[in-house]
Design an enzyme around this catalytic site. Sequence first.
Site, PDB file in Angstrom:
ATOM      1  N   LYS A 136       7.985  -1.456  -4.321  1.00 24.36           N
ATOM      2  CA  LYS A 136       7.552  -2.657  -5.034  1.00 24.36           C
ATOM      3  C   LYS A 136       8.661  -3.166  -5.972  1.00 24.36           C
ATOM      4  O   LYS A 136       9.653  -2.457  -6.213  1.00 24.36           O
ATOM      5  CB  LYS A 136       6.270  -2.326  -5.814  1.00 24.36           C
ATOM      6  CG  LYS A 136       5.073  -1.941  -4.912  1.00 24.36           C
ATOM      7  CD  LYS A 136       3.851  -1.597  -5.770  1.00 24.36           C
ATOM      8  CE  LYS A 136       2.624  -1.316  -4.919  1.00 24.36           C
ATOM      9  NZ  LYS A 136       1.430  -1.019  -5.759  1.00 24.36           N
ATOM     10  N   TYR A 159      -2.913  -8.299   0.073  1.00 22.11           N
ATOM     11  CA  TYR A 159      -3.877  -7.638  -0.817  1.00 22.11           C
ATOM     12  C   TYR A 159      -5.248  -8.328  -0.795  1.00 22.11           C
ATOM     13  O   TYR A 159      -5.990  -8.281  -1.776  1.00 22.11           O
ATOM     14  CB  TYR A 159      -3.316  -7.567  -2.237  1.00 22.11           C
ATOM     15  CG  TYR A 159      -2.380  -6.395  -2.483  1.00 22.11           C
ATOM     16  CD1 TYR A 159      -2.787  -5.085  -2.222  1.00 22.11           C
ATOM     17  CD2 TYR A 159      -1.098  -6.584  -2.998  1.00 22.11           C
ATOM     18  CE1 TYR A 159      -1.951  -4.003  -2.455  1.00 22.11           C
ATOM     19  CE2 TYR A 159      -0.243  -5.505  -3.240  1.00 22.11           C
ATOM     20  CZ  TYR A 159      -0.690  -4.212  -2.968  1.00 22.11           C
ATOM     21  OH  TYR A 159       0.141  -3.141  -3.212  1.00 22.11           O
ATOM     22  N   ASN A 169       3.494   0.668 -10.210  1.00 20.89           N
ATOM     23  CA  ASN A 169       3.508   2.056  -9.740  1.00 20.89           C
ATOM     24  C   ASN A 169       4.456   2.289  -8.560  1.00 20.89           C
ATOM     25  O   ASN A 169       4.280   3.215  -7.781  1.00 20.89           O
ATOM     26  CB  ASN A 169       2.073   2.508  -9.427  1.00 20.89           C
ATOM     27  CG  ASN A 169       1.404   1.607  -8.410  1.00 20.89           C
ATOM     28  OD1 ASN A 169       2.033   0.732  -7.822  1.00 20.89           O
ATOM     29  ND2 ASN A 169       0.118   1.829  -8.179  1.00 20.89           N
ATOM     30  N   HIS A 228       3.819   1.381  -2.422  1.00 23.00           N
ATOM     31  CA  HIS A 228       2.548   1.144  -1.728  1.00 23.00           C
ATOM     32  C   HIS A 228       2.496   1.996  -0.469  1.00 23.00           C
ATOM     33  O   HIS A 228       3.520   2.215   0.174  1.00 23.00           O
ATOM     34  CB  HIS A 228       2.421  -0.328  -1.306  1.00 23.00           C
ATOM     35  CG  HIS A 228       1.356  -0.541  -0.274  1.00 23.00           C
ATOM     36  ND1 HIS A 228       0.036  -0.710  -0.600  1.00 23.00           N
ATOM     37  CD2 HIS A 228       1.412  -0.534   1.086  1.00 23.00           C
ATOM     38  CE1 HIS A 228      -0.673  -0.817   0.518  1.00 23.00           C
ATOM     39  NE2 HIS A 228       0.146  -0.715   1.553  1.00 23.00           N
ATOM     40  N   GLU A 265      -1.709  -3.713   8.143  1.00 21.39           N
ATOM     41  CA  GLU A 265      -0.527  -3.924   7.290  1.00 21.39           C
ATOM     42  C   GLU A 265       0.781  -3.920   8.099  1.00 21.39           C
ATOM     43  O   GLU A 265       1.694  -4.687   7.806  1.00 21.39           O
ATOM     44  CB  GLU A 265      -0.483  -2.848   6.207  1.00 21.39           C
ATOM     45  CG  GLU A 265      -1.628  -3.004   5.206  1.00 21.39           C
ATOM     46  CD  GLU A 265      -1.672  -1.905   4.161  1.00 21.39           C
ATOM     47  OE1 GLU A 265      -2.577  -1.952   3.307  1.00 21.39           O
ATOM     48  OE2 GLU A 265      -0.817  -1.001   4.195  1.00 21.39           O
TER      49      GLU A 265
HETATM   50  P1  ATP Z   1      -1.437   0.536  -2.946  1.00 15.25           P
HETATM   51  O1  ATP Z   1      -2.520  -0.177  -2.152  1.00 15.25           O
HETATM   52  O2  ATP Z   1      -0.454  -0.430  -3.606  1.00 15.25           O
HETATM   53  O3  ATP Z   1      -0.757   1.616  -2.161  1.00 15.25           O
HETATM   54  P2  ATP Z   1      -3.428   2.200  -4.141  1.00 15.25           P
HETATM   55  O4  ATP Z   1      -4.017   2.224  -2.756  1.00 15.25           O
HETATM   56  O5  ATP Z   1      -3.116   3.502  -4.784  1.00 15.25           O
HETATM   57  O6  ATP Z   1      -2.124   1.303  -4.164  1.00 15.25           O
HETATM   58  P3  ATP Z   1      -5.320   0.133  -4.786  1.00 15.25           P
HETATM   59  O7  ATP Z   1      -6.648   0.424  -5.372  1.00 15.25           O
HETATM   60  O8  ATP Z   1      -5.233  -0.249  -3.349  1.00 15.25           O
HETATM   61  O9  ATP Z   1      -4.374   1.372  -5.110  1.00 15.25           O
HETATM   62  O10 ATP Z   1      -4.665  -1.014  -5.680  1.00 15.25           O
HETATM   63  C1  ATP Z   1      -3.593  -1.795  -5.194  1.00 15.25           C
HETATM   64  C2  ATP Z   1      -2.611  -1.995  -6.316  1.00 15.25           C
HETATM   65  O11 ATP Z   1      -3.192  -2.812  -7.312  1.00 15.25           O
HETATM   66  C3  ATP Z   1      -2.191  -0.720  -7.057  1.00 15.25           C
HETATM   67  O12 ATP Z   1      -1.178  -0.009  -6.424  1.00 15.25           O
HETATM   68  C4  ATP Z   1      -1.719  -1.290  -8.376  1.00 15.25           C
HETATM   69  O13 ATP Z   1      -0.415  -1.869  -8.270  1.00 15.25           O
HETATM   70  C5  ATP Z   1      -2.738  -2.398  -8.599  1.00 15.25           C
HETATM   71  N1  ATP Z   1      -3.905  -1.895  -9.352  1.00 15.25           N
HETATM   72  C6  ATP Z   1      -4.896  -1.089  -8.916  1.00 15.25           C
HETATM   73  N2  ATP Z   1      -5.812  -0.850  -9.858  1.00 15.25           N
HETATM   74  C7  ATP Z   1      -5.408  -1.548 -10.943  1.00 15.25           C
HETATM   75  C8  ATP Z   1      -5.937  -1.724 -12.262  1.00 15.25           C
HETATM   76  N3  ATP Z   1      -7.073  -1.139 -12.648  1.00 15.25           N
HETATM   77  N4  ATP Z   1      -5.227  -2.509 -13.122  1.00 15.25           N
HETATM   78  C9  ATP Z   1      -4.087  -3.117 -12.736  1.00 15.25           C
HETATM   79  N5  ATP Z   1      -3.542  -3.002 -11.512  1.00 15.25           N
HETATM   80  C10 ATP Z   1      -4.184  -2.220 -10.624  1.00 15.25           C
HETATM   81 MG    MG Z   2      -4.393   0.481  -1.625  1.00 18.78          MG
END
Ligand code: ATP
Ligand code: MG
Length: 138
Positions: free
Chosen positions: A9, A49, A112, A115, A126
Amino acid sequence: MNRTLAIIKPDGVSAGLIGEVIKRIEQEGLRIVAMRMTKLDRRQAEGFYYVHRSKPFFNSLIDYMISGGVVLMVLQGHDAIDRWRKLMGATDPKKAEAGTIRAEMGTSIERNVVHGSDSPDSAVYEINYFFKGTDFIE
Ligand code: ATP
Ligand code: MG
């Protein structure tokens, strides 16, 4: 044998972490079979997303994802989806297991670094989203 979509990211790219992330992927024994660096536009990020469109963090997430360059990769290997998720660690760096990419390099639950697809169905969606028609280098 399966495939997953990985993204470094914008926070990872701007912090100079591309090499460190790729090193961990290769040391884990996952194969990079496609890779591209790009800057997402808003429409692309929103489509990617889509499942999160009604979450309170959606607009902030999209702004973050289009704030700089990203590296898109397709990873291949036995249990690729789970092994990449394990290398990444939990979504929130504060809760991620020690030694994972997010625990060591993430700065917030949003920023974080990486992804990874979370299921076989999302991996197919994806990978097609960014690499439809691409020849994978196996
Ligand atoms: P990713 O899909 O990016 O691999 P993930 O599967 O661990 O991450 P998801 O729940 O799919 O987490 O959320 C997608 C992304 O949205 C997260 O990686 C983070 O960047 C952001 N995100 C998730 N939860 C929060 C939150 N509570 N506040 C802010 N940003 C969030
Ligand atoms: Mg995710």
